[in-house]
Every structure is written in structure tokens, then in C-alpha cells.
Scaffold this active site. Structure first.
Site, mmCIF file in Angstrom:
data_model
loop_
_atom_site.group_PDB
_atom_site.id
_atom_site.type_symbol
_atom_site.label_atom_id
_atom_site.label_comp_id
_atom_site.label_asym_id
_atom_site.label_seq_id
_atom_site.Cartn_x
_atom_site.Cartn_y
_atom_site.Cartn_z
ATOM 1 N N CYS A 327 0.823 -1.202 0.000
ATOM 2 C CA CYS A 327 0.000 0.000 0.000
ATOM 3 C C CYS A 327 0.863 1.261 0.000
ATOM 4 O O CYS A 327 1.481 1.581 -1.009
ATOM 5 C CB CYS A 327 -0.980 -0.027 1.166
ATOM 6 S SG CYS A 327 -2.345 1.150 0.967
ATOM 7 N N HIS A 432 -3.418 -4.956 1.459
ATOM 8 C CA HIS A 432 -2.961 -5.353 2.787
ATOM 9 C C HIS A 432 -3.265 -6.837 2.999
ATOM 10 O O HIS A 432 -4.196 -7.392 2.405
ATOM 11 C CB HIS A 432 -3.680 -4.549 3.874
ATOM 12 C CG HIS A 432 -3.215 -3.136 3.979
ATOM 13 N ND1 HIS A 432 -2.010 -2.784 4.548
ATOM 14 C CD2 HIS A 432 -3.805 -1.973 3.593
ATOM 15 C CE1 HIS A 432 -1.876 -1.474 4.524
ATOM 16 N NE2 HIS A 432 -2.945 -0.963 3.943
#
Length: 483
Positions: A327, A432
Site C-alpha cells: 500500500c 494489505h
């Protein structure tokens, strides 16, 4: 029968989250329905709720411990700090803007109505015992509109237990201070105290316990020792960030300001790995694997990398040390990041990235919050799962994506993502929790070790529940609360 328990404390980071998680797990084992609730949380670590939007990671963990999917009603107000003064305000899972503390405290948001409505919906949805968690110190005279502690406990007519963190000293006198400071109507809610994080022989506390009980007329319901396994629980904030594991592979996680969602590395506790968090260039060393984790504010993270000199060290590692970037960490590896509205950086701006991946990032006001699935070319097109909480949108300017995101919250999509280069030894993704996929974890650890690694079948959630059970067993043997 009481329908609510509320765990409050005399100061922040006293172990409320751990105790609430353990209590929920113990109640769940008795085949009773219980759900977590935290009216207001301040945390960079969040998680997608099953009913849309995001909630604090700690309440998501507590939901899984209680046998529920995470719901936004479990944490109706979430504050995600961007800098020292400003936070992103999330209400019922949705961002409503950036506010400084004074602005938030004086905002027209009817915070108490939001909390009340969330509690009503939560009870209607689950029909269970509410186990609430306070925020910070349960009572401060400078906070006149606190909606996170005694007020919701009073609304629920809950049994309140006050946690005393004895590891930092002053536990008994702070208990007296809190007890004598709160209004009488709230004082009557206090059922008793829980002493937490004690090391040694608890018999040495007997006189002090008797003194506190005589002064307050309230019982001490247990002395809970320091629980080492609690380090593996999903963290509320970076204060819970500690090195873990005693395996042979040296894994370094770069801990820049605003590091977020580092819970996703806890699954590595089940593997032959030692995970350490790097805060200084001199401590980086020569790890077997370097991880660039999520970051709430990539501008602050990039500035810190440059000022610390870690930017040059990371660039020099490309091609020799395997790098996993997730991310915000992925975004830092790109050529540039642009925030035209200031929603990510706090102010509109444009910054250069590390330039390792030929791609650019633009931050949009609308946020992607989703449990997602993607097809990963690095695993021969295998489907992998994870979750997204991001505003950054990628445009590839030369390199090719390694993933296609195919589903968000059950809705089909088709969006390029990720980067995988065996020569550069880099795996980057916006998802994630990719390490929750054993196939991805095996691939990454094989890169780190230089030879094939067989990994466990644990996912992040099954690993979490393993550690929750360990913690709950310790709490159960040291508390006398009748569940």
C-alpha cells in the site's frame, strides 16, 4: 442479568484492548453472544467492516474474537492522525473530513447522538452482551464532552471495571484519584479494579489491594501478569510495535512516521522468522527481507526516509535484498505522488518517490475500503485475497502491473495493481494482508531464504485467534469476574 461490561482505565495504553479481547473470547467459549464496542478511537490502524466502511483494527480483532464479522457500529467514531495537529475523522465508517483537535471538539457533529445510535443498532443486530472499551484516561477535567468513557457506560448501565497498569507505577494512587474525581452517578457504576501487567509474586500487593478496597469500597477483581503473547494481537497504535519471533530469517520492517496496519506481519510469528522494526538507518543492517509497510501520510514517510538517509539504503538494496512493499510502501517506491486536494498530505502537494517502480500515484478524495480479491501473475494467475484502505490511484508509466484486482466487497471489478520483478527482487501491492495467503507468504520467504521454504497454513485471522486463546487463558486464570 447485566447486558453490558465496560473496561475503563486511569491512563492510555493500560491494556484495555487486550482485556476486552480476552473477555470476549471467554464469553464466546461459553456459547454466549457478546460484541465489542468502542465509541471513539484514535488509531492509524483500521480495517474494512463487513457492512461497509472502516473501523479501528482493534475492534475488528475483538469482533473476530467474539465470533462476529467486524461492523462499523462497533467503532462509530475513528480519528486517524495525519500529523501532530490534524486527524482524518471517520464517522460510521465514512470519512467526513480533516480536522484539528480544536475544530473537532467544537464541530457541529453530534457525537453523542452518533454513539447512541450506533449502540442501538449494534444491540439490535446482535442481541448480545456489549463489552465496551474506553479511550485513554476515563476522566479528565479538561475534556468536557467526552463520549468515549463513562457516558456510554452510564447509558448502558454497565458494570465498569477500571484497569490499573502497574508496570508504570502510581497504579493505586491513580485509582483513588480517578474514583474521587468522577461525578457520583458515574462512581456508582464502578464495580471494581483490575491490576494489569504485573511482574513477580502478586502476594506482595496484598496490603496495597486491601488499602484500595478499603478506600473505595470496591473490589480488586484480579492481578493479571504481563502477557508476552499479547504482542501478537492486532495493535491499536504504534506503542504496541515490538520485535517478535526467534526464527532464522531476519525480516526488517521500516518504521516511518505514520506506519499503519503492521498487524499483517503477525502471521510471520508462525514461521521461521525474526521480525524487527527499523527506526534508525544504523539498525537496518543486512536483512534477509525488507518490508515497506503501509503509511497514513506518504509525504511525511518520504520526508523521514530522506532525512534519515534510509532512502539511499533502500535504493541500493534493490536487486540484492528482497523487498515487500504494501500500500503506502508500494506508493513510496513509485516515481511521484500527487495530492491535489491535500486529503493525504494534509496540504495540496507533489513529491518525488524513490523512483524504483515506473508508476505514479494520485490521491483522490474518495477512499477505497474493501475486502478484495486479485489474480497474481507471480503465482501463475492464482487468486489471492487481501483488503484495501487507500485513496491512492496508480498510473503505470513504463512498468507492468503484476495483479488484476477482480473483486471488491463481492462486486466484480477489473483494476491493474501491484508490481513483481524477480531480477529486482521486489513484490509490491496495494492489498494489505497478502501474507495471509500461504502461497504468497511461501514465495516471499523463499526469496528471503534463497531456498524453498515450506510455510504453515495459518492465515492472519487463524493466527490471531491462536494468540487470542493464549492470552484469554492467562486472563481467565487471574480474574474473578463472573462471566
Amino acid at each position: 442479568m447485566k447486558r453490558s461490561i465496560y473496561i475503563l482505565a486511569t491512563q492510555s495504553n493500560s491494556g484495555k484492548t487486550m482485556l476486552v479481547t480476552a473477555l470476549l473470547r471467554l464469553i464466546n467459549r461459553k456459547n454466549r453472544v457478546a460484541v465489542p464496542f468502542k465509541a471513539q478511537n484514535m488509531s492509524l490502524n483500521s480495517y474494512p467492516a463487513s457492512n461497509g466502511g472502516e473501523l479501528a483494527l482493534a475492534q475488528a480483532m475483538q469482533a473476530y474474537a467474539s465470533g462476529f464479522e467486524p461492523l462499523v457500529e462497533m467503532n462509530p467514531i475513528l480519528l486517524k492522525p495525519i500529523g501532530d495537529m490534524t486527524s482524518e475523522v471517520i464517522v460510521m465508517g465514512r470519512a467526513v473530513g480533516l480536522m484539528e483537535y480544536r475544530e473537532y471538539s467544537r464541530s457541529p457533529l453530534d457525537k453523542w447522538r452518533i454513539v447512541r445510535n450506533a449502540l442501538s443498532r449494534l444491540r439490535a443486530l446482535t442481541n448480545g452482551l456489549v463489552v465496551g472499551e474506553g479511550a485513554g484516561s476515563a476522566y479528565e477535567p479538561n475534556i468536557t464532552s467526552d463520549v468515549a468513557n463513562f457516558r456510554p457506560a452510564d447509558y448502558l448501565n454497565a458494570d465498569v471495571y477500571v484497569v490499573l497498569d502497574i508496570s508504570r507505577g502510581g497504579a493505586f494512587t491513580s485509582a483513588i484519584g480517578l474514583y474521587n474525581s468522577v461525578p457520583v452517578k458515574w462512581r456508582e457504576l464502578i464495580k471494581g479494579f483490575i491490576i494489569n501487567r504485573f511482574r513477580g509474586d502478586s502476594r506482595i500487593l496484598e496490603d496495597a489491594v486491601k488499602w484500595l478496597e478499603e478506600k473505595t469500597g470496591r473490589r480488586v477483581f484480579g492481578v493479571v501478569p504481563e502477557v508476552n503473547e499479547a504482542h501478537y494481537l492486532w495493535p491499536e497504535d504504534s506503542e504496541a510495535m515490538v520485535d517478535f519471533g526467534d526464527g532464522s530469517m531476519d525480516i526488517a520492517v521500516v518504521s516511518y512516521p505514520g506506519i499503519s496496519n503492521f498487524h499483517e506481519f503477525s502471521v510471520l510469528s508462525m514461521e521461521d522468522a525474526h521480525v524487527r522494526f527499523v527506526k534508525w538507518p544504523d539498525s537496518l543492517g543486512e536483512p534477509d527481507l525488507l518490508i515497506l509497510p503501509g503509511a497514513k501520510n506518504t509525504a511525511l514517510a518520504m520526508d523521514w526516509l530522506r532525512r534519515s538517509g534510509l532512502d539511499h539504503k533502500i535504493i541500493r538494496m534493490v536487486g540484492s535484498t528482497p523487498i515487500l512493499a504494501i500500500c503506502g510502501g508500494f506508493q513510496l517506491l513509485t516515481e511521484a505522488m500527487s495530492d491535489p486536494t491535500g486529503v493525504e498530505f494534509g496540504n495540496p502537494g507533489h513529491i518525488k518517490g524513490l523512483g524504483v517502480i515506473k508508476a505514479r500515484v494520485i490521491y483522490h478524495e474518495d477512499k477505497i475500503v474493501a475486502h478484495s480479491k486479485a489474480v497474481f501473475s507471480g503465482l501463475s494467475g492464482r487468486l489471492i485475497t487481501g483488503y484495501e484502505i487507500r485513496r491512492g490511484r496508480l498510473t503505470y508509466t513504463g512498468d507492468e502491473p503484476s495483479m488484476i484486482i477482480t473483486e471488491r466487497n463481492g462486486t466484480p471489478v477489473r483494476e491493474p495493481d501491484g508490481y513483481f520483478n524477480e531480477d529486482k527482487r521486489i513484490l509490491a501491492t496495494s492489498l494489505h494482508d497478502v501474507l495471509s495467503n500461504p502461497e504468497v507468504r511461501g514465495m516471499v520467504l523463499t526469496m528471503a531464504k534463497g531456498s524453498r521454504v515450506n510455510v504453515s497454513e495459518y492465515t492472519s485471522i487463524s493466527a490471531l485467534l491462536h494468540w487470542v486463546d493464549e492470552v484469554a487463558a492467562v486472563v481467565n486464570s487471574n480474574l474473578t469476574i463472573d462471566l
